[in-house]
Structure formats: C-alpha cells, structure tokens
Design a protein around this motif. Structure first.
Motif, PDB file in Angstrom:
ATOM      1  N   GLN A 209      70.170  80.345  61.966  1.00 45.45           N
ATOM      2  CA  GLN A 209      69.447  80.555  63.167  1.00 45.45           C
ATOM      3  C   GLN A 209      69.440  79.452  64.021  1.00 45.45           C
ATOM      4  OE1 GLN A 209      65.883  82.173  60.098  1.00 45.45           O
ATOM      5  NE2 GLN A 209      65.201  81.320  62.059  1.00 45.45           N
ATOM      6  N   GLU A 210      69.378  79.750  65.236  1.00 42.22           N
ATOM      7  CA  GLU A 210      69.540  78.784  66.594  1.00 42.22           C
ATOM      8  C   GLU A 210      70.483  77.550  66.150  1.00 42.22           C
ATOM      9  OE1 GLU A 210      68.040  79.001  69.215  1.00 42.22           O
ATOM     10  OE2 GLU A 210      67.341  80.709  68.650  1.00 42.22           O
ATOM     11  N   THR A 211      71.922  78.192  65.955  1.00 38.40           N
ATOM     12  CA  THR A 211      73.027  77.308  65.545  1.00 38.40           C
ATOM     13  C   THR A 211      73.892  77.064  66.750  1.00 38.40           C
ATOM     14  OG1 THR A 211      74.461  76.596  63.826  1.00 38.40           O
ATOM     15  CG2 THR A 211      74.447  79.071  64.422  1.00 38.40           C
ATOM     16  N   LEU A 212      74.874  76.301  66.418  1.00 43.66           N
ATOM     17  CA  LEU A 212      76.081  76.319  67.548  1.00 43.66           C
ATOM     18  C   LEU A 212      77.370  76.584  66.917  1.00 43.66           C
ATOM     19  CD1 LEU A 212      75.210  72.745  68.851  1.00 43.66           C
ATOM     20  CD2 LEU A 212      74.686  74.882  69.967  1.00 43.66           C
ATOM     21  N   VAL A 213      78.059  77.546  67.488  1.00 42.85           N
ATOM     22  CA  VAL A 213      79.359  78.322  67.027  1.00 42.85           C
ATOM     23  C   VAL A 213      80.415  77.580  68.224  1.00 42.85           C
ATOM     24  CG1 VAL A 213      80.739  79.843  66.384  1.00 42.85           C
ATOM     25  CG2 VAL A 213      78.237  79.836  65.837  1.00 42.85           C
ATOM     26  N   GLY A 214      81.472  76.997  67.733  1.00 46.21           N
ATOM     27  CA  GLY A 214      82.627  76.766  68.450  1.00 46.21           C
ATOM     28  C   GLY A 214      83.631  77.551  68.057  1.00 46.21           C
ATOM     29  N   LEU A 215      84.341  78.287  69.248  1.00 43.99           N
ATOM     30  CA  LEU A 215      85.499  79.094  69.034  1.00 43.99           C
ATOM     31  C   LEU A 215      86.587  78.353  69.885  1.00 43.99           C
ATOM     32  CD1 LEU A 215      87.033  81.727  68.300  1.00 43.99           C
ATOM     33  CD2 LEU A 215      85.767  82.595  70.546  1.00 43.99           C
ATOM     34  N   PHE A 216      87.832  78.207  69.027  1.00 49.12           N
ATOM     35  CA  PHE A 216      88.774  77.516  69.636  1.00 49.12           C
ATOM     36  C   PHE A 216      90.111  78.373  69.440  1.00 49.12           C
ATOM     37  CE2 PHE A 216      85.740  74.412  68.394  1.00 49.12           C
ATOM     38  CZ  PHE A 216      85.359  73.838  69.625  1.00 49.12           C
ATOM     39  N   ASP A 217      90.793  78.554  70.435  1.00 47.13           N
ATOM     40  CA  ASP A 217      92.133  79.217  70.589  1.00 47.13           C
ATOM     41  C   ASP A 217      93.282  78.241  70.490  1.00 47.13           C
ATOM     42  OD1 ASP A 217      91.316  81.809  69.874  1.00 47.13           O
ATOM     43  OD2 ASP A 217      91.217  82.298  71.767  1.00 47.13           O
TER      44      ASP A 217
ATOM     45  N   ASP B 251      79.687  67.485  55.227  1.00 46.51           N
ATOM     46  CA  ASP B 251      78.616  68.085  54.304  1.00 46.51           C
ATOM     47  C   ASP B 251      77.894  66.497  53.838  1.00 46.51           C
ATOM     48  OD1 ASP B 251      76.954  68.769  52.710  1.00 46.51           O
ATOM     49  OD2 ASP B 251      77.925  70.010  51.411  1.00 46.51           O
ATOM     50  N   MET B 252      77.235  66.192  54.783  1.00 44.65           N
ATOM     51  CA  MET B 252      76.402  64.792  54.507  1.00 44.65           C
ATOM     52  C   MET B 252      75.238  64.515  55.776  1.00 44.65           C
ATOM     53  SD  MET B 252      79.135  62.259  56.346  1.00 44.65           S
ATOM     54  CE  MET B 252      78.414  60.939  56.029  1.00 44.65           C
ATOM     55  N   LEU B 253      74.202  63.782  54.875  1.00 49.68           N
ATOM     56  CA  LEU B 253      73.178  63.282  55.406  1.00 49.68           C
ATOM     57  C   LEU B 253      72.467  64.472  56.323  1.00 49.68           C
ATOM     58  CD1 LEU B 253      74.582  60.205  57.175  1.00 49.68           C
ATOM     59  CD2 LEU B 253      73.227  60.344  55.108  1.00 49.68           C
ATOM     60  N   GLY B 254      72.321  65.559  55.687  1.00 50.72           N
ATOM     61  CA  GLY B 254      71.655  67.077  56.168  1.00 50.72           C
ATOM     62  C   GLY B 254      72.295  67.683  57.073  1.00 50.72           C
ATOM     63  N   VAL B 255      73.725  67.101  57.269  1.00 49.40           N
ATOM     64  CA  VAL B 255      74.582  67.836  58.134  1.00 49.40           C
ATOM     65  C   VAL B 255      75.822  68.772  57.350  1.00 49.40           C
ATOM     66  CG1 VAL B 255      76.133  67.772  60.018  1.00 49.40           C
ATOM     67  CG2 VAL B 255      74.239  66.362  60.167  1.00 49.40           C
TER      68      VAL B 255
ATOM     69  N   SER C 294      69.767  72.410  57.196  1.00 47.76           N
ATOM     70  CA  SER C 294      68.779  71.991  58.047  1.00 47.76           C
ATOM     71  C   SER C 294      68.647  72.428  59.402  1.00 47.76           C
ATOM     72  CB  SER C 294      68.553  70.228  58.157  1.00 47.76           C
ATOM     73  OG  SER C 294      69.749  69.790  58.466  1.00 47.76           O
ATOM     74  N   PRO C 295      67.563  72.680  60.010  1.00 47.68           N
ATOM     75  CA  PRO C 295      67.685  73.039  61.423  1.00 47.68           C
ATOM     76  C   PRO C 295      68.276  72.035  62.226  1.00 47.68           C
ATOM     77  CG  PRO C 295      65.619  73.284  60.596  1.00 47.68           C
ATOM     78  CD  PRO C 295      66.320  72.626  59.573  1.00 47.68           C
ATOM     79  N   LEU C 296      69.034  72.386  63.507  1.00 47.10           N
ATOM     80  CA  LEU C 296      69.643  71.562  64.195  1.00 47.10           C
ATOM     81  C   LEU C 296      68.683  70.560  64.799  1.00 47.10           C
ATOM     82  CD1 LEU C 296      71.444  73.632  67.052  1.00 47.10           C
ATOM     83  CD2 LEU C 296      72.404  72.173  65.336  1.00 47.10           C
ATOM     84  N   PHE C 297      69.090  69.132  64.692  1.00 48.23           N
ATOM     85  CA  PHE C 297      68.411  68.081  65.365  1.00 48.23           C
ATOM     86  C   PHE C 297      69.466  67.037  66.032  1.00 48.23           C
ATOM     87  CE2 PHE C 297      70.081  67.117  60.904  1.00 48.23           C
ATOM     88  CZ  PHE C 297      70.649  65.669  61.097  1.00 48.23           C
ATOM     89  N   PRO C 298      69.045  66.242  66.853  1.00 47.77           N
ATOM     90  CA  PRO C 298      70.000  65.414  67.727  1.00 47.77           C
ATOM     91  C   PRO C 298      71.379  64.804  66.798  1.00 47.77           C
ATOM     92  CG  PRO C 298      67.753  64.942  68.236  1.00 47.77           C
ATOM     93  CD  PRO C 298      67.449  65.772  67.029  1.00 47.77           C
ATOM     94  N   GLY C 299      70.947  64.308  65.417  1.00 56.01           N
ATOM     95  CA  GLY C 299      72.141  63.861  64.942  1.00 56.01           C
ATOM     96  C   GLY C 299      73.099  64.879  64.242  1.00 56.01           C
ATOM     97  N   SER C 300      72.726  66.071  64.105  1.00 58.06           N
ATOM     98  CA  SER C 300      73.664  67.240  63.792  1.00 58.06           C
ATOM     99  C   SER C 300      74.333  67.498  65.029  1.00 58.06           C
ATOM    100  CB  SER C 300      72.842  68.298  63.019  1.00 58.06           C
ATOM    101  OG  SER C 300      72.011  68.816  63.696  1.00 58.06           O
ATOM    102  N   VAL C 301      73.546  67.670  66.022  1.00 53.02           N
ATOM    103  CA  VAL C 301      74.162  67.930  67.331  1.00 53.02           C
ATOM    104  C   VAL C 301      75.213  67.206  67.753  1.00 53.02           C
ATOM    105  CG1 VAL C 301      74.181  68.379  69.891  1.00 53.02           C
ATOM    106  CG2 VAL C 301      72.166  69.159  68.267  1.00 53.02           C
TER     107      VAL C 301
ATOM    108  N   GLN D  87      66.638  72.488  72.388  1.00 50.16           N
ATOM    109  CA  GLN D  87      65.398  72.860  71.392  1.00 50.16           C
ATOM    110  C   GLN D  87      65.562  72.127  70.188  1.00 50.16           C
ATOM    111  OE1 GLN D  87      62.797  75.017  72.297  1.00 50.16           O
ATOM    112  NE2 GLN D  87      63.647  74.959  74.145  1.00 50.16           N
ATOM    113  N   ALA D  88      66.580  71.228  70.095  1.00 48.19           N
ATOM    114  CA  ALA D  88      66.885  70.546  68.741  1.00 48.19           C
ATOM    115  C   ALA D  88      65.849  69.678  68.266  1.00 48.19           C
ATOM    116  CB  ALA D  88      68.094  69.974  68.767  1.00 48.19           C
ATOM    117  N   ASN D  89      64.859  68.738  69.485  1.00 51.02           N
ATOM    118  CA  ASN D  89      64.109  67.970  69.095  1.00 51.02           C
ATOM    119  C   ASN D  89      62.757  68.851  68.448  1.00 51.02           C
ATOM    120  OD1 ASN D  89      65.021  65.592  69.824  1.00 51.02           O
ATOM    121  ND2 ASN D  89      64.661  66.154  72.109  1.00 51.02           N
ATOM    122  N   LYS D  90      62.758  69.943  68.424  1.00 52.51           N
ATOM    123  CA  LYS D  90      61.787  70.725  67.858  1.00 52.51           C
ATOM    124  C   LYS D  90      61.575  70.446  66.300  1.00 52.51           C
ATOM    125  CE  LYS D  90      60.325  74.370  70.950  1.00 52.51           C
ATOM    126  NZ  LYS D  90      60.310  75.908  71.347  1.00 52.51           N
TER     127      LYS D  90
END
Length: 235
Positions: free
Chosen positions: A81-89, A123-127, A147-154, A223-226
């Motif tokens: 939920q409420e994630t980021l997805v990168g698409l690269f060609d 795969d480290m520190l909650g990310v 873990s939900p998005l937070f500033p560190g994972s962003v 919204q990551a600060n939530k």
C-alpha cells in the motif's frame, strides 16, 4: 537496537488498522485479544496478544510482517500500500541485440543485469525492495509490508534509482523511466499495480534519458511522515 519481543495491544491494533483490507479492530475487555474486521466479511478474525508476540520473534521484531503473515493465513489479499514503483526501459535495446554479436550481447547484458541487481537488492534497517526485469523493462518497488514508507526508505529508494540510472549510462545502456505512487500486488505471474500504471504513463511521455517523479509519487512521498506520527519513530 534490540529486537522487540512484545508490543502493547493498542499498538497491535494500530498496525492492523494500517492495512486497507482491515475495516476496524476491536480490543476485547480483557485487553488480551483482538477482533479484526475485514472489509466485505461479516465475522471478525480473532487473535491473541500472546500469539502476536510469539510471531513477533519469528519475524525479527517487525510487527507489519506479523500482520501480513496473519492476513495471508486467513486468505486475505495482501498488497503493498502507498508505495513507490520505478519503471525503467533500456533505450535502443532491440537495436543493440539485433546489431551485436550474440556472445558480446550476452556478456554486456549480463553485466547490465548485475549492475541493476546491485542497486536493487536492498533488505536492511526496515527497508526492502523487490525488483523484476522483463526483457528491456525494469521494475523496482518498495516493500511497504516490511514497513510503511518513511523518509529513510524514500531517500534510499530515490538514491538507488539515481545510482542505477548513472551506472547503466556508464556501461552504455541509458535508461528512461518514471517513479509512480500507489498500490502494488504481485503473486506468481499476476501483477496488478496502480503505481505501475502511473509510472508507465509518464515514462512514455519522456523524450530524454533519466526519470521523473509523477504527481502521485510526490504526494505519496509527502505522506511518508505519517509513518513517524503513527508509530513514533523510524523503523
């Protein structure tokens, strides 16, 4: 930092309520059990504080993964939920394959995939990131069940995308892409994602190498600060 061995029942309730499949959570009068009401289902799923705390050790102190496991065991569809997805060609991929000797092509593509994997394996520190490579397309997504998005994972995600763009360019395979925001689901061959559709729309509109953040991705990041407000601190 030590691994949590238990959580108070009200915090478990908050973790369950994060998942959009959950309509509401009720704590029984003893404060030792939860009734978890799932959207579209009349009868609640039940669990106890002891069972949740036992699972917490199994999942190395990560309550979100405990809840994911619980929902999956009860046949509930679990998405990021409420994630980021990168698409690269990979640009000019078909032309490269067509005009390059097969052995040379295999060697260079193998090098490219190793580069991408080095940027994407996190795969480290909650990310935690997941990634897939389909011919000339690369998908990178943040596992928000870890873990939900937070500033560190962003920051980690955007930094990984930037590194992948730069290193791919250095070895002769420029990428064009976009980072979308929304939900993501994959199980076997089934992949459904509003965030991926969002990224695909903007990726196709570009006429330059690099990547853009879509408006939905920017909103998701804002919204990551939530996460911090809800759980008190970064994972």
């Amino acid at each position: 930092m030590g691994i949590n061995s238990s959580l108070p029942i009200n915090q478990w309730s908050a973790v369950f309520n994060y998942f959009n499949q959950v309509e509401r959570v009720e704590i029984d009068s003893s404060g030792e059990k939860l009734d978890v009401f799932i959207k579209g289902r009349q009868d609640p799923l039940q669990t106890t504080l002891d069972d949740l705390d036992d699972s917490l050790h199994e999942f190395k102190g990560n309550p979100s993964e405990v809840v994911v496991s619980f929902l999956k065991k009860h046949g509930i569809l679990v998405i990021y939920q409420e994630t980021l997805v990168g698409l690269f060609d990979i640009q000019a991929y078909s032309d490269f394959v067509e005009k390059t000797d097969i052995k040379n092509a295999v060697s260079k593509i193998t090098n490219l995939l190793a580069t991408i994997k080095g940027c994407a394996d996190t795969d480290m520190l909650g990310v935690k990131f997941d990634h897939w490579i389909f011919s000339d397309s690369i998908i990178l997504v943040v596992d928000t069940n870890r873990s939900p998005l937070f500033p560190g994972s962003v920051d980690f995600f955007l930094g990984s995308c930037s590194t992948m763009l730069g290193e791919s360019m250095d070895i002769g395979f420029p990428l064009r892409g976009a980072i979308g925001g929304g939900n993501f689901y994959k199980d076997g061959e089934v992949m459904v994602s509003s965030a991926l559709v969002d990224a695909a729309i903007y990726e196709k509109e570009q006429d330059w190498f690099g990547a853009v953040l879509t408006p939905k991705a920017i909103k998701t990041i804002e919204q990551a600060n939530k996460f911090i407000k809800k759980f008190g601190q970064d994972p």
